[in-house]
Design an enzyme around this catalytic site. Sequence first.
Site, PDB file in Angstrom:
ATOM      1  N   CYS A   1       0.742 -17.853   6.670  1.00 39.76           N
ATOM      2  CA  CYS A   1       1.897 -17.178   7.252  1.00 39.76           C
ATOM      3  C   CYS A   1       2.033 -17.559   8.730  1.00 39.76           C
ATOM      4  O   CYS A   1       1.042 -17.572   9.468  1.00 39.76           O
ATOM      5  CB  CYS A   1       1.742 -15.657   7.114  1.00 39.76           C
ATOM      6  SG  CYS A   1       3.162 -14.741   7.764  1.00 39.76           S
TER       7      CYS A   1
ATOM      8  N   CYS B   1       0.751 -11.254  13.339  1.00 39.34           N
ATOM      9  CA  CYS B   1       0.334  -9.862  13.178  1.00 39.34           C
ATOM     10  C   CYS B   1      -1.177  -9.770  13.405  1.00 39.34           C
ATOM     11  O   CYS B   1      -1.958 -10.440  12.717  1.00 39.34           O
ATOM     12  CB  CYS B   1       0.693  -9.365  11.780  1.00 39.34           C
ATOM     13  SG  CYS B   1       2.450  -9.552  11.374  1.00 39.34           S
TER      14      CYS B   1
ATOM     15  N   CYS C   1      -3.725  -9.254  10.409  1.00 40.76           N
ATOM     16  CA  CYS C   1      -3.545  -9.942   9.128  1.00 40.76           C
ATOM     17  C   CYS C   1      -4.395 -11.195   8.976  1.00 40.76           C
ATOM     18  O   CYS C   1      -4.252 -12.163   9.748  1.00 40.76           O
ATOM     19  CB  CYS C   1      -2.071 -10.302   8.935  1.00 40.76           C
ATOM     20  SG  CYS C   1      -1.743 -11.005   7.304  1.00 40.76           S
TER      21      CYS C   1
ATOM     22  N   CYS D   1       3.081  -4.211  -7.783  1.00 36.53           N
ATOM     23  CA  CYS D   1       3.609  -4.695  -6.514  1.00 36.53           C
ATOM     24  C   CYS D   1       3.204  -6.155  -6.300  1.00 36.53           C
ATOM     25  O   CYS D   1       2.045  -6.516  -6.504  1.00 36.53           O
ATOM     26  CB  CYS D   1       3.081  -3.844  -5.367  1.00 36.53           C
ATOM     27  SG  CYS D   1       3.386  -2.067  -5.574  1.00 36.53           S
TER      28      CYS D   1
ATOM     29  N   CYS E   1       7.737  -3.638  -7.498  1.00 36.27           N
ATOM     30  CA  CYS E   1       7.810  -3.582  -6.047  1.00 36.27           C
ATOM     31  C   CYS E   1       7.494  -4.972  -5.517  1.00 36.27           C
ATOM     32  O   CYS E   1       6.694  -5.700  -6.118  1.00 36.27           O
ATOM     33  CB  CYS E   1       6.821  -2.549  -5.498  1.00 36.27           C
ATOM     34  SG  CYS E   1       6.821  -2.388  -3.692  1.00 36.27           S
TER      35      CYS E   1
ATOM     36  N   CYS F   1      10.092   1.258   0.388  1.00 37.67           N
ATOM     37  CA  CYS F   1       8.669   1.538   0.549  1.00 37.67           C
ATOM     38  C   CYS F   1       8.323   1.094   1.964  1.00 37.67           C
ATOM     39  O   CYS F   1       8.348  -0.099   2.264  1.00 37.67           O
ATOM     40  CB  CYS F   1       7.849   0.776  -0.491  1.00 37.67           C
ATOM     41  SG  CYS F   1       6.056   0.993  -0.326  1.00 37.67           S
TER      42      CYS F   1
ATOM     43  N   ARG G   1       1.404   7.241   0.019  1.00 39.63           N
ATOM     44  CA  ARG G   1       0.387   6.416  -0.613  1.00 39.63           C
ATOM     45  C   ARG G   1      -0.828   6.230   0.287  1.00 39.63           C
ATOM     46  O   ARG G   1      -0.714   5.793   1.436  1.00 39.63           O
ATOM     47  CB  ARG G   1       0.953   5.046  -0.994  1.00 39.63           C
ATOM     48  CG  ARG G   1      -0.106   4.117  -1.606  1.00 39.63           C
ATOM     49  CD  ARG G   1       0.471   2.837  -2.130  1.00 39.63           C
ATOM     50  NE  ARG G   1       1.353   3.106  -3.242  1.00 39.63           N
ATOM     51  CZ  ARG G   1       2.592   2.608  -3.346  1.00 39.63           C
ATOM     52  NH1 ARG G   1       3.095   1.851  -2.404  1.00 39.63           N
ATOM     53  NH2 ARG G   1       3.312   2.873  -4.398  1.00 39.63           N
TER      54      ARG G   1
END
Length: 336
Positions: free
Chosen positions: A75, A79, A82, A119, A150, A210, A282
């Site tokens: 990616c 972040c 991550c 998901c 999801c 979500c 969640r």
Amino acid sequence: MNLNSLITNSETKGNPGKITEESQSSKFWSVTEVESLLNASFNDLIFRAQTVHRQHHDPNGVQLSTLISVKTGGCPEDCGYCPQAARYHTGVENQDMLSLDEVVSAATAAKDKGASRFCMGAAWRGPKQRDIEKMTEMVRAVKSLGLETCATLGLLKPGQARQLGEAGLDYYNHNLDTAPEYYEEIVTTRQYQDRLDTLQQVREAGINVCCGGIVGMGETRRSRAGLIAQLANMNPYPESVPINHLVQVEGTPLYGTAALDPFEFVRTIAAARITMPKAMVRLSAGRQEMSEAIQSLCFLAGANSIFYGDKLLTTGNPETDRDRALMEKLGLHALS
């Protein structure tokens, strides 16, 4: 400030479902009000959260969701939490997108183990059109198994949310991560508004939202209050609110961050439940590091959904047998 004075008078018994502007509480939550919740006596806070929870949900029901990575690593974002960011050296290997057969096989196994929502996550800044075409095939196939669907695919371009919705996507996950004022300490390659714009596209496509965040990233209690207030004041607030505890991965900038007191995490769950009474809250990443006692307090505070399986996108998760054993000890059952 008295805790009870912070609770909207519109909290009445009802069934959870799609949250609309009409069904959402008209209460506007200031950051100071949410911070007052977090500052309350722990017993008072948990009692109020459990009271709100019982007004809107099965008090002993937990939704089981399974999350898989359909495209891992590489990616371009930065972040700080991550391990899939290409710029960090975390040992996560780049993997091409899974095949349709691989996804269907994983979804079938998840359903056989009791999951009701499946998901699919991908490590992109955002999907290209060819990626969306593959994802819509996956959504249709998983949906045909009788599972809720999801996806978390990053920033969406105009029209992409509509395509996912037409394929039958039930939920789109796109977390805010943290409070607006702390955001640049965590991410610099995309703006907070970019996230809000994607969420607006999801809403306009008729897909359930979500959206939650991560705690334990070095933020203050007020920043946690800011995150909860930002979520709660969405109109409507998200149908699903994942609260993640930072999983520290060596090689990421946040590795070595001072650990968050676990009771602070429980307080955050409780504040989410009180401010977003009809949402599914969640208990998400970080459960592997939590004791059964802390997880149990999270359920008491209003968490009624977990990620269920041996792995999240790239990090570990309590095994299904352990989850089932804990649920049996607590007298909890899986929601269908």
